[in-house]
Scaffold this motif. Structure first.
Motif, PDB file in Angstrom:
ATOM      1  N   ALA A  34      10.538 -12.940  -5.470  1.00  0.00           N
ATOM      2  CA  ALA A  34      11.926 -13.355  -5.698  1.00  0.00           C
ATOM      3  C   ALA A  34      11.987 -14.805  -6.157  1.00  0.00           C
ATOM      4  O   ALA A  34      12.760 -15.143  -7.061  1.00  0.00           O
ATOM      5  N   ASN A  35      11.171 -15.661  -5.574  1.00  0.00           N
ATOM      6  CA  ASN A  35      11.153 -17.068  -5.984  1.00  0.00           C
ATOM      7  C   ASN A  35      10.649 -17.218  -7.413  1.00  0.00           C
ATOM      8  O   ASN A  35      11.165 -18.036  -8.179  1.00  0.00           O
ATOM      9  N   TYR A  36       9.668 -16.435  -7.801  1.00  0.00           N
ATOM     10  CA  TYR A  36       9.160 -16.483  -9.175  1.00  0.00           C
ATOM     11  C   TYR A  36      10.234 -16.024 -10.163  1.00  0.00           C
ATOM     12  O   TYR A  36      10.456 -16.670 -11.195  1.00  0.00           O
ATOM     13  N   ILE A  37      10.912 -14.936  -9.854  1.00  0.00           N
ATOM     14  CA  ILE A  37      11.977 -14.431 -10.721  1.00  0.00           C
ATOM     15  C   ILE A  37      13.080 -15.487 -10.858  1.00  0.00           C
ATOM     16  O   ILE A  37      13.594 -15.728 -11.951  1.00  0.00           O
ATOM     17  N   HIS A  38      13.408 -16.136  -9.755  1.00  0.00           N
ATOM     18  CA  HIS A  38      14.422 -17.186  -9.799  1.00  0.00           C
ATOM     19  C   HIS A  38      13.986 -18.332 -10.713  1.00  0.00           C
ATOM     20  O   HIS A  38      14.786 -18.885 -11.464  1.00  0.00           O
ATOM     21  N   THR A  39      12.709 -18.690 -10.675  1.00  0.00           N
ATOM     22  CA  THR A  39      12.178 -19.743 -11.535  1.00  0.00           C
ATOM     23  C   THR A  39      12.296 -19.358 -13.012  1.00  0.00           C
ATOM     24  O   THR A  39      12.685 -20.174 -13.849  1.00  0.00           O
ATOM     25  N   VAL A  40      11.975 -18.119 -13.334  1.00  0.00           N
ATOM     26  CA  VAL A  40      12.070 -17.647 -14.724  1.00  0.00           C
ATOM     27  C   VAL A  40      13.516 -17.674 -15.194  1.00  0.00           C
ATOM     28  O   VAL A  40      13.824 -18.163 -16.284  1.00  0.00           O
ATOM     29  N   ILE A  41      14.425 -17.188 -14.374  1.00  0.00           N
ATOM     30  CA  ILE A  41      15.839 -17.163 -14.747  1.00  0.00           C
ATOM     31  C   ILE A  41      16.374 -18.586 -14.911  1.00  0.00           C
ATOM     32  O   ILE A  41      17.116 -18.887 -15.853  1.00  0.00           O
ATOM     33  N   ARG A  42      15.970 -19.496 -14.019  1.00  0.00           N
ATOM     34  CA  ARG A  42      16.401 -20.889 -14.131  1.00  0.00           C
ATOM     35  C   ARG A  42      15.920 -21.493 -15.453  1.00  0.00           C
ATOM     36  O   ARG A  42      16.659 -22.197 -16.131  1.00  0.00           O
ATOM     37  N   THR A  43      14.687 -21.183 -15.843  1.00  0.00           N
ATOM     38  CA  THR A  43      14.145 -21.676 -17.108  1.00  0.00           C
ATOM     39  C   THR A  43      14.938 -21.118 -18.290  1.00  0.00           C
ATOM     40  O   THR A  43      15.269 -21.848 -19.229  1.00  0.00           O
ATOM     41  N   LEU A  44      15.249 -19.840 -18.263  1.00  0.00           N
ATOM     42  CA  LEU A  44      16.021 -19.221 -19.347  1.00  0.00           C
ATOM     43  C   LEU A  44      17.410 -19.834 -19.463  1.00  0.00           C
ATOM     44  O   LEU A  44      17.928 -20.014 -20.564  1.00  0.00           O
ATOM     45  N   ARG A  45      18.015 -20.161 -18.336  1.00  0.00           N
ATOM     46  CA  ARG A  45      19.355 -20.765 -18.363  1.00  0.00           C
ATOM     47  C   ARG A  45      19.348 -22.148 -18.985  1.00  0.00           C
ATOM     48  O   ARG A  45      20.368 -22.611 -19.476  1.00  0.00           O
ATOM     49  N   GLU A  46      18.205 -22.821 -18.953  1.00  0.00           N
ATOM     50  CA  GLU A  46      18.107 -24.165 -19.510  1.00  0.00           C
ATOM     51  C   GLU A  46      17.922 -24.158 -21.028  1.00  0.00           C
ATOM     52  O   GLU A  46      18.071 -25.198 -21.661  1.00  0.00           O
ATOM     53  N   LEU A  47      17.604 -23.012 -21.621  1.00  0.00           N
ATOM     54  CA  LEU A  47      17.396 -22.943 -23.065  1.00  0.00           C
ATOM     55  C   LEU A  47      18.717 -23.086 -23.809  1.00  0.00           C
ATOM     56  O   LEU A  47      19.740 -22.546 -23.402  1.00  0.00           O
ATOM     57  N   ASP A  48      18.672 -23.805 -24.907  1.00  0.00           N
ATOM     58  CA  ASP A  48      19.861 -23.991 -25.731  1.00  0.00           C
ATOM     59  C   ASP A  48      19.756 -23.068 -26.941  1.00  0.00           C
ATOM     60  O   ASP A  48      18.952 -23.295 -27.835  1.00  0.00           O
ATOM     61  N   PHE A  49      20.550 -22.032 -26.945  1.00  0.00           N
ATOM     62  CA  PHE A  49      20.527 -21.084 -28.047  1.00  0.00           C
ATOM     63  C   PHE A  49      21.504 -21.465 -29.157  1.00  0.00           C
ATOM     64  O   PHE A  49      21.558 -20.820 -30.194  1.00  0.00           O
ATOM     65  N   GLY A  50      22.294 -22.490 -28.919  1.00  0.00           N
ATOM     66  CA  GLY A  50      23.214 -22.985 -29.937  1.00  0.00           C
ATOM     67  C   GLY A  50      24.128 -21.898 -30.460  1.00  0.00           C
ATOM     68  O   GLY A  50      24.822 -21.241 -29.714  1.00  0.00           O
TER      69      GLY A  50
END
Length: 69
Positions: A34-50
């Motif tokens: 669960a902590n790993y999945i949370h880390t991946v999702i947090r990283t994806l949320r930081e991406l700027d797709f413009g």
């Protein structure tokens, strides 16, 4: 953004609350997953797709746009 790790004890409590009791030996593994999945999702949320449109907006040339084969 502050990250709070899910502990094995919290996993046990939440699983029991959801009606999915886990064997004691699984709590640590589930917490790590669960902590790993949370880390991946947090990283994806930081991406700027413009101005990138969603994938459904793309039409690859030579394919049917109406999903027929």
């Amino acid at each position: 953004m502050t990250s709070v790790e899910l502990t094995a004890g919290e996993v046990a409590r939440w699983a029991l609350h959801a009606g999915l009791p886990l064997p004691d030996e699984r709590h640590t593994d589930v917490a790590a997953t669960a902590n790993y999945i949370h880390t991946v999702i947090r990283t994806l949320r930081e991406l700027d797709f413009g101005e990138t449109p969603p994938a459904a907006a793309y039409n690859i040339e030579g394919t049917a746009a109406d999903a027929t084969l």
